[in-house]
Every structure is written in C-alpha cells, then in structure tokens.
Design a protein around this motif. Structure first.
Motif, PDB file in Angstrom:
ATOM      1  N   MET A  15      -1.949  12.811   0.815  1.00  0.00           N
ATOM      2  CA  MET A  15      -2.211  12.434  -0.569  1.00  0.00           C
ATOM      3  C   MET A  15      -1.654  13.471  -1.544  1.00  0.00           C
ATOM      4  O   MET A  15      -1.312  13.139  -2.677  1.00  0.00           O
ATOM      5  CB  MET A  15      -3.711  12.204  -0.784  1.00  0.00           C
ATOM      6  CG  MET A  15      -4.216  10.983  -0.044  1.00  0.00           C
ATOM      7  SD  MET A  15      -3.309   9.475  -0.506  1.00  0.00           S
ATOM      8  CE  MET A  15      -2.679   8.956   1.061  1.00  0.00           C
ATOM      9  N   HIS A  18       1.666  12.327  -2.566  1.00  0.00           N
ATOM     10  CA  HIS A  18       1.625  11.303  -3.620  1.00  0.00           C
ATOM     11  C   HIS A  18       1.459  11.965  -4.987  1.00  0.00           C
ATOM     12  O   HIS A  18       2.090  11.543  -5.961  1.00  0.00           O
ATOM     13  CB  HIS A  18       0.466  10.332  -3.384  1.00  0.00           C
ATOM     14  CG  HIS A  18       0.750   9.314  -2.321  1.00  0.00           C
ATOM     15  ND1 HIS A  18       0.022   8.162  -2.191  1.00  0.00           N
ATOM     16  CD2 HIS A  18       1.693   9.272  -1.348  1.00  0.00           C
ATOM     17  CE1 HIS A  18       0.499   7.454  -1.183  1.00  0.00           C
ATOM     18  NE2 HIS A  18       1.507   8.107  -0.646  1.00  0.00           N
ATOM     19  N   ASP A 129      -1.739   3.619  -3.477  1.00  0.00           N
ATOM     20  CA  ASP A 129      -2.273   4.947  -3.139  1.00  0.00           C
ATOM     21  C   ASP A 129      -3.666   4.820  -2.518  1.00  0.00           C
ATOM     22  O   ASP A 129      -3.958   5.411  -1.476  1.00  0.00           O
ATOM     23  CB  ASP A 129      -2.305   5.806  -4.410  1.00  0.00           C
ATOM     24  CG  ASP A 129      -2.895   7.190  -4.174  1.00  0.00           C
ATOM     25  OD1 ASP A 129      -4.132   7.284  -4.007  1.00  0.00           O
ATOM     26  OD2 ASP A 129      -2.136   8.169  -4.154  1.00  0.00           O
ATOM     27  N   GLU A 132      -3.596   3.505   1.009  1.00  0.00           N
ATOM     28  CA  GLU A 132      -3.174   4.516   1.988  1.00  0.00           C
ATOM     29  C   GLU A 132      -4.259   5.586   2.146  1.00  0.00           C
ATOM     30  O   GLU A 132      -4.519   6.057   3.249  1.00  0.00           O
ATOM     31  CB  GLU A 132      -1.846   5.134   1.551  1.00  0.00           C
ATOM     32  CG  GLU A 132      -0.731   4.096   1.608  1.00  0.00           C
ATOM     33  CD  GLU A 132       0.664   4.662   1.460  1.00  0.00           C
ATOM     34  OE1 GLU A 132       0.803   5.854   1.106  1.00  0.00           O
ATOM     35  OE2 GLU A 132       1.636   3.902   1.710  1.00  0.00           O
ATOM     36  N   ARG A 133      -4.908   5.948   1.061  1.00  0.00           N
ATOM     37  CA  ARG A 133      -5.945   6.981   1.070  1.00  0.00           C
ATOM     38  C   ARG A 133      -7.194   6.514   1.834  1.00  0.00           C
ATOM     39  O   ARG A 133      -7.831   7.296   2.539  1.00  0.00           O
ATOM     40  CB  ARG A 133      -6.322   7.306  -0.385  1.00  0.00           C
ATOM     41  CG  ARG A 133      -7.352   8.389  -0.574  1.00  0.00           C
ATOM     42  CD  ARG A 133      -7.716   8.492  -2.047  1.00  0.00           C
ATOM     43  NE  ARG A 133      -6.551   8.796  -2.884  1.00  0.00           N
ATOM     44  CZ  ARG A 133      -6.145  10.027  -3.168  1.00  0.00           C
ATOM     45  NH1 ARG A 133      -6.810  11.065  -2.714  1.00  0.00           N
ATOM     46  NH2 ARG A 133      -5.089  10.214  -3.927  1.00  0.00           N
ATOM     47  N   TYR A 137      -4.201   6.230   6.193  1.00  0.00           N
ATOM     48  CA  TYR A 137      -4.224   7.608   6.706  1.00  0.00           C
ATOM     49  C   TYR A 137      -5.550   7.998   7.370  1.00  0.00           C
ATOM     50  O   TYR A 137      -5.520   8.677   8.410  1.00  0.00           O
ATOM     51  CB  TYR A 137      -3.748   8.583   5.618  1.00  0.00           C
ATOM     52  CG  TYR A 137      -2.251   8.450   5.411  1.00  0.00           C
ATOM     53  CD1 TYR A 137      -1.369   8.746   6.437  1.00  0.00           C
ATOM     54  CD2 TYR A 137      -1.714   7.973   4.219  1.00  0.00           C
ATOM     55  CE1 TYR A 137       0.003   8.583   6.293  1.00  0.00           C
ATOM     56  CE2 TYR A 137      -0.348   7.804   4.056  1.00  0.00           C
ATOM     57  CZ  TYR A 137       0.510   8.115   5.096  1.00  0.00           C
ATOM     58  OH  TYR A 137       1.870   7.944   4.948  1.00  0.00           O
TER      59      TYR A 137
END
Ligand SMILES: [Fe+2]
Ligand SMILES: [Fe+2]
Length: 161
Positions: A15, A18, A129, A132-133, A137
């Motif tokens: 992260m 990002h 985001d 994925e967060r 992940y």
C-alpha cells in the motif's frame, strides 16, 4: 496477539507503493492548478509509466499467485482487478490527450472538465486501492509463503527510481 493480515508488513509495503503513485498524480494536479501545462504533462507521463509498470507486475506476478491460491472463490475475482486496471489505463490515456491539448489552448472550461474527469478517476482508484488493501494483499499475506512474498516485494514497480 497475532497481527491481522491487513496490517502485515507485506500489505503495508504494497500500500506504500500506492501512496507513492498517488503523490505523483498529485504533482500532475498541482501543476494543472498552477496552469503549468508542460509540467502537468511531464508529471502525468511519469505517473503513467509507473502505474503501467505496477499494473504489469500485478497482472504478471501477483494475480496469477492469487488465482492459484483460490482467489477466484472470494468476492474479489481476478476479472474485477483486470477490469479496473483496464479502466484506469483508459482514463490516464484520456488525461494525457487532454493535458497535451491544454498546452495549446489553456482553455478554462477544458481545464475544469479535465479536473472533473480526474475526480471520477480518483474515485475509481480509491475503490481499486481498497479492494487490493482489503482483499487481494491480505489474502496473499495469509497464504503466500514468505519467500514468495519476498519475490513479490522485489518486483520492479517497488524498486522506485
Ligand atoms: Fe496495486
Ligand atoms: Fe492494481
């Protein structure tokens, strides 16, 4: 107490990348506010290159691992990430064209229209985001062996530069 997967160093590192990308998009928008359209184009080109590299890393190295470990059985299948990546790329290509046009016209309405479109993009990016967060992940943090996590962290988009 055990660290939740969403707070593991693996997820935090992913992260952080990002956030680094976001800082580069901010540089582009700040230049737009200054009506420095050449600077805005240069910052956007830098952002584009890094975003493309990151997306390529995810599509070639991260998502195949996620799929192999059972990611398809979750609420966030691979096609969602691929669809969002495609949309993000289309937006950035559109912004590249709009910023180049602004360098010639410096038109107020065109500048405001670009900022409006960029607000839509930022909303999409925020959702991507979060997916994925919260899904991609942490899922990998729990299932991917440490050596494989290290291999993912060593991908070129994390190398900076
Ligand atoms: Fe990502
Ligand atoms: Fe992504």
């Amino acid at each position: 107490m055990r660290t939740p997967p969403s707070e593991s160093s693996f997820v935090v590192s992913m992260m952080a990348l990002h956030a680094e990308l976001d800082a580069r998009f901010f540089a582009h928008q700040r230049a737009l506010l200054d009506r420095d359209f050449g600077g805005a184009a240069a910052a956007l080109a830098d952002y584009r290159e890094r975003l493309w590299r990151h997306i390529a890393d995810e599509e070639e190295h991260v998502l195949p691992r996620y799929e192999a470990l059972g990611g398809e059985t979750t609420d966030a299948p691979v096609r969602l990430f691929l669809g969002e990546h495609g949309n993000l790329r289309k937006f950035v290509d559109e912004f590249t064209r709009s910023t180049a046009a602004l360098a010639h016209t410096a038109d107020d309405r065109a500048l405001l229209a670009l900022l409006d479109r960029e607000a839509v993009f930022k909303n999409l990016l925020l959702h991507h985001d979060l997916r994925e967060r919260n899904a991609l992940y942490p899922f990998l943090a729990e299932r991917l062996p440490a050596a494989e996590q290290a291999a993912v962290l060593a991908l070129r988009s994390w190398a900076g530069g």
